[in-house]
Design a protein around this motif. Structure first.
Motif, PDB file in Angstrom:
ATOM      1  N   LEU A 299       0.843  -1.192   0.000  1.00 43.31           N
ATOM      2  CA  LEU A 299       0.000   0.000   0.000  1.00 43.31           C
ATOM      3  C   LEU A 299       0.884   1.250   0.000  1.00 43.31           C
ATOM      4  N   PRO A 300       1.106   1.869  -1.150  1.00 36.04           N
ATOM      5  CA  PRO A 300       1.914   3.090  -1.192  1.00 36.04           C
ATOM      6  C   PRO A 300       1.271   4.211  -0.364  1.00 36.04           C
ATOM      7  N   GLU A 301       2.049   5.227  -0.108  1.00 38.91           N
ATOM      8  CA  GLU A 301       1.603   6.300   0.784  1.00 38.91           C
ATOM      9  C   GLU A 301       0.340   6.991   0.279  1.00 38.91           C
ATOM     10  N   ALA A 302       0.222   7.188  -1.028  1.00 33.16           N
ATOM     11  CA  ALA A 302      -0.911   7.946  -1.577  1.00 33.16           C
ATOM     12  C   ALA A 302      -2.089   7.057  -1.967  1.00 33.16           C
ATOM     13  N   HIS A 303      -2.067   5.786  -1.594  1.00 32.97           N
ATOM     14  CA  HIS A 303      -3.135   4.869  -2.019  1.00 32.97           C
ATOM     15  C   HIS A 303      -4.460   5.279  -1.368  1.00 32.97           C
ATOM     16  N   PRO A 304      -5.560   5.283  -2.149  1.00 34.79           N
ATOM     17  CA  PRO A 304      -6.863   5.701  -1.598  1.00 34.79           C
ATOM     18  C   PRO A 304      -7.375   4.801  -0.477  1.00 34.79           C
ATOM     19  N   ALA A 305      -6.837   3.588  -0.352  1.00 40.94           N
ATOM     20  CA  ALA A 305      -7.277   2.712   0.740  1.00 40.94           C
ATOM     21  C   ALA A 305      -6.927   3.296   2.102  1.00 40.94           C
ATOM     22  N   ARG A 306      -5.913   4.135   2.150  1.00 39.12           N
ATOM     23  CA  ARG A 306      -5.507   4.703   3.449  1.00 39.12           C
ATOM     24  C   ARG A 306      -6.603   5.584   4.042  1.00 39.12           C
ATOM     25  N   ALA A 307      -7.327   6.302   3.199  1.00 37.40           N
ATOM     26  CA  ALA A 307      -8.420   7.145   3.699  1.00 37.40           C
ATOM     27  C   ALA A 307      -9.529   6.288   4.300  1.00 37.40           C
ATOM     28  N   LEU A 308      -9.850   5.164   3.656  1.00 32.33           N
ATOM     29  CA  LEU A 308     -10.864   4.259   4.189  1.00 32.33           C
ATOM     30  C   LEU A 308     -10.404   3.653   5.507  1.00 32.33           C
TER      31      LEU A 308
END
Length: 548
Positions: free
Chosen positions: A70-79
């Protein structure tokens, strides 16, 4: 990127540990070997709808674990942040267990989560494409989003003007409702204000009137007695008798040898006290004197104050404040009509601004739709579908925060043939090629998702299969693509190759997945070319495909 997939006791798999790489990952195997089981297991750990019975026969439970980079800018991080889950590095671990009784339990990085959280994550982690897929390109609800992504649409103006339009409409509706309610009580307000103004109550007035009334009522009760007492004191009887007595005693005092001096002094003092008493009673009687009409008017006003206070359910001292409150409400009511004009103008201006932004977005979408049609048409030519017609239809819809358009991808397999939705018009092989061409056009610059293609090359072969493979290979450049394929041309282009096979041991069927090194890749592709009987020619053809 999907780094690994570990499966325990699911369907025909007892134990399987797979490691995937970047680029194009291909999975091959004979029909029925269990390639779809991998998708079932991946869908299970991602929270997708799955088969009712997943646990391997004889096992107490089944388990699947998927590890993603999961790279830093991956949208999964917001979820993850929204779900209260933090990750210390770039590793995302999804794990889900299926009990024999059907209960399912999921974890994200050892944090227990619901299936809904897994499904939300799956939307930004994995994209599945196939002939029976209703989650990706075949879902018309997502076509507008796909077109917007292709055209790099800026929706900020539409969203902002939509929010302003809704806020202006809400303010106008609330003001209209408030004005209507106020109009219903306007007659009462005007009557109440007139009644209060007529009475003109003052703070503290009720107490002052009550004190005055009590005083007048008390005076009325004792005045007659005081008057009678004054009549007795002021008459000639008492004072005259005392004066006469004093005169007679003074005449006799000379022969009394001083014995009358003291009685005469006392009598003199008594005459003085009598005079003072008389004057005091006269003053009191004067003070008790009042106008009966004053008592009547005082009582009438007192009773009127109290009655009006009861009517409004407040204290009499609060009547003056109530009058001002009601006057203020009337003033607001009179002023609200002017404010309504301002609100109506604001609502019209907000709607005009939204219409302009939505119209500009519609124009941009229409232009992008034309470019997308051209791009897909160009991709269809090497896929041997040069006669097919792809159209992105932008149609009017109810207004919303993302404009007032609906978008639908339609196809006609031949010029002049009726067009319709992808999955209704195209055959299996045609549909696969349509989806691939569309995905190639839409996926440029988007490497956040792991793209999975389930037998998207079904029904094609030769040069067309090679064109399919080349496009899958291009999609995988800088991204990760997983392909389940029966095409040797596609398999030969994979950066990583897995073979799915099935065996029976002691009456138990098991599916296994094996990563293939170069020599075994040659044998597998030769099998795909020749079938069960692999010839030298098939082997040479397999080497040629791998070298090509």
């Amino acid at each position: 990127m999907l780094r690994s997939l570990d499966i325990r006791d699911m369907l025909l798999i007892d134990r399987l540990d797979l490691s995937f790489g970047p680029g194009l990952n291909v999975l091959t195997g004979e029909t029925g070997a269990g390639k779809s089981i991998l998708l079932d297991c991946l869908g299970f750990v991602l929270g997708w709808r799955s088969r009712a019975e997943l646990v391997r026969q004889g096992a107490a439970q089944g388990e699947v674990q998927a590890v993603f980079d999961l790279p830093e800018a991956h949208p999964a991080r917001a979820l993850l942040a929204e779900a209260g889950i933090t990750i210390d590095d770039d590793e995302l671990i999804l794990r889900r267990v299926n009990a024999l009784d059907g209960r399912k339990t999921g974890w994200v990085n050892d944090r227990r989560v619901s299936g809904e959280v897994l499904r939300q994550l799956s939307e930004v982690l994995v994209e599945l494409h196939g002939q029976h897929d209703d989650r990706g390109l075949l879902n018309p609800r997502g076509h507008r989003t796909l077109l917007d992504a292709f055209g790099a649409m800026d929706l900020s103006a539409v969203r902002q003007t939509w929010a302003a339009r809704r806020e202006a409409a809400r303010a106008l509706a609330e003001a209209e409702a408030a004005l209507a309610a106020a109009r219903q009580e306007e007659e009462f307000l005007r009557h109440a204000v007139a009644e209060l103004d007529k009475l003109s109550p003052e703070p503290g007035e009720e107490q002052r009137l009550d004190v005055a009334r009590r005083a007048m009522q008390g005076a009325e009760r004792i005045r007659d007695d005081v008057a009678r007492a004054l009549q007795m004191l002021a008459g000639d009887g008492a004072e005259g008798a005392m004066v006469d007595a004093a005169r007679w005693l003074e005449g006799a005092s000379e022969q009394a040898d001083g014995r009358l001096d003291e009685p005469l002094a006392a009598l003199s003092r008594a005459l003085i006290e009598l005079g003072e008493a008389t004057r005091g009673v006269e003053d009191t009687l004067a003070a008790l004197d009042f106008d009966p009409h004053a008592l009547e008017s005082t009582e009438e006003r007192l009773f009127a104050l109290r009655a009006l206070a009861r009517k409004h359910d407040i204290l009499p001292d609060d009547l003056a404040g109530l009058a001002q409150q009601l006057r203020d409400r009337l003033e607001r009511l009179d002023a609200s009509e002017a404010r309504m004009g301002d609100l109506r103008r604001a609502a019209r201006d907000a709607e005009t601004a939204y219409d302009a932004a939505a119209a500009a977005l519609t124009a941009a979408r229409t232009e992008a739709a034309g470019r997308l049609d051209q791009a897909v048409t160009a991709e269809l030519i090497p896929l041997k579908m040069e006669r097919a017609v792809f159209r992105t239809v932008v149609s009017p819809a109810d207004p919303g925060p993302e404009g007032r358009d609906t978008v639908a991808f339609t196809v006609a397999t031949n010029p002049g043939a009726p067009s319709g939705p992808l999955d209704k018009i195209a055959s299996g092989g045609e549909l696969s090629r349509f989806l691939l061409a569309l995905k190639v056009c839409l996926a440029r610059g988007n490497d956040a998702l792991v793209m999975i293609f389930d037998e998207i090359d079904r029904g094609v072969g030769g040069a067309t299969a090679d064109a399919v493979g080349r496009r899958l290979q291009n999609l995988a450049n800088g991204a990760q693509v997983l392909v389940i394929t029966h095409s040797p041309q596609v398999a030969a282009l994979g950066a990583v190759h897995f073979r799915v096979s099935k065996s029976v041991t002691d009456g138990m069927t098991t599916s296994t997945v094996t990563p293939l090194p170069e020599p075994e890749r040659v044998a597998e592709i030769a099998r795909m070319l020749a079938g069960d009987r692999v010839t030298d020619a098939a082997t040479e053809a397999a080497r040629a495909l791998l070298d090509g």
